[in-house]
Design a protein around this motif. Structure first.
Motif, mmCIF file in Angstrom:
data_model
loop_
_atom_site.group_PDB
_atom_site.id
_atom_site.type_symbol
_atom_site.label_atom_id
_atom_site.label_comp_id
_atom_site.label_asym_id
_atom_site.label_seq_id
_atom_site.Cartn_x
_atom_site.Cartn_y
_atom_site.Cartn_z
ATOM 1 N N UNK A 151 0.849 -1.191 0.000
ATOM 2 C CA UNK A 151 0.000 0.000 0.000
ATOM 3 C C UNK A 151 0.889 1.247 0.000
ATOM 4 N N UNK A 152 0.662 2.186 -0.943
ATOM 5 C CA UNK A 152 1.477 3.411 -0.949
ATOM 6 C C UNK A 152 1.353 4.202 0.356
ATOM 7 N N UNK A 153 0.206 4.056 1.041
ATOM 8 C CA UNK A 153 0.005 4.757 2.320
ATOM 9 C C UNK A 153 0.645 3.999 3.484
ATOM 10 N N UNK A 154 1.085 2.776 3.229
ATOM 11 C CA UNK A 154 1.583 1.924 4.311
ATOM 12 C C UNK A 154 3.045 1.566 4.129
ATOM 13 N N UNK A 155 3.299 0.256 3.894
ATOM 14 C CA UNK A 155 4.679 -0.233 3.839
ATOM 15 C C UNK A 155 5.533 0.584 2.860
ATOM 16 N N UNK A 156 4.942 0.963 1.721
ATOM 17 C CA UNK A 156 5.729 1.652 0.695
ATOM 18 C C UNK A 156 6.345 2.952 1.227
ATOM 19 N N UNK A 157 5.595 3.654 2.069
ATOM 20 C CA UNK A 157 6.116 4.940 2.561
ATOM 21 C C UNK A 157 6.574 4.868 4.022
#
Ligand code: PTJ
Length: 257
Positions: A151-157
């Protein structure tokens, strides 16, 4: 559905049998992958070597993990099938206390399983759950398993990611992306254990409450003190101490026989 085991309370391995039942139930409701049952067996074997207790290096690692999670600007707890079946309440409580995001990340990913893991977290009281369906639309480069979908809002960022028990590739890939990785893995020799920044060699069932207790205890510490706890931690040294503990335990047991 398979045959339900009625576990006698006086059975010497009743706790262990109850945990197995949790995973079997989890498999039947799509939370746990079939391979998750095999993974649990591997974990149990390593837990025997530890004496099924939290050993001092694991407690030290859990404290360093708590300090790192409190220092993080965007901490994320990655949840797979086994962890959702074993400690849903513990993970939700931890995510609230830090606070950290919860993200579903599966090796054997299917929409059915994503929803089942989400439902397990929801019934443990979780509000927002990342990484489900179209939300997992970012990709971890150089990772070819389904775990690459994040998720871009989660692990990715995220800057700090807690990954309880898993296979090795993702830890390496997350590290390449500059993330600080904390893992809980009963096998001190696994690739995940060897590559993470902090490895808690303990059963997730014991480690999750230990991290939570440390987070509660350290919450009032200032950043300098938390940083000191992190700086004093050396994962290679901690893994060596774990292996020496196992060696010493086996040496003593072999003498007693
Ligand atoms: O739910 P999914 O689809 O993401 O799949 C999850 C599994 C666990 C099937 C997948 O990540 C996998 O195949 O993992 P591995 O490669 O079998 O690695 C699991 C690691 O966790 C092994 O090193 C085990 O020793 C360890 N382990 C198993 N149970 C526990 C554990 N560590 C801590 N606590 C446990 N209860």
């Amino acid at each position: 559905m398979g045959i339900r085991l009625k576990i006698p309370t006086n059975h010497v391995r009743s706790e262990s049998l109850k945990i197995r039942e949790k995973l079997i139930k989890g498999e039947e409701s799509n939370v746990v992958a079939k391979a998750g049952l095999i993974a649990h067996g591997r974990g149990e074997a390593f837990d025997y070597l530890l004496g099924e207790i939290t050993i001092p290096p694991a407690l030290f690692a859990a404290r360093a993990a708590a300090a790192s999670l409190l220092l993080a600007s965007h901490p994320v707890i990655s949840v797979n099938g086994n962890s959702a079946a074993l400690v849903p309440d513990g993970l939700v409580a931890l995510s609230r206390e830090i606070p950290a995001d919860l993200e579903v990340n599966l090796f054997y990913r299917s929409r059915k399983r994503e929803d089942a893991v989400k439902a397990a977290l929801k019934s443990a009281g979780a509000r927002a759950i990342l990484g489900v369906g179209r939300d997992a639309n970012a990709v971890i480069p150089e990772l070819f398993s389904e775990r690459r979908k994040v998720d871009p809002q989660g692990i990715y960022s995220a800057d700090v990611v807690l990954v309880p028990l898993e296979d090795g590739d993702r830890t390496q890939a997350l590290k390449k992306l500059g993330k600080f990785v904390i893992t809980i893995d009963l096998n001190p020799l696994s690739r995940t254990a060897q590559t993470a920044d902090i490895t808690i060699v303990d059963n997730l069932i014991r480690a999750a409450p230990n991290i939570l207790a440390s987070v509660k205890e350290m919450k009032t510490l200032d950043k300098t003190d938390l940083k000191l706890i992190c700086d004093r931690y050396d994962n290679k040294k901690n893994l060596s101490e774990t292996m020496l503990y196992i060696r010493e335990r086996l040496r003593q047991l072999s003498r007693d026989n």
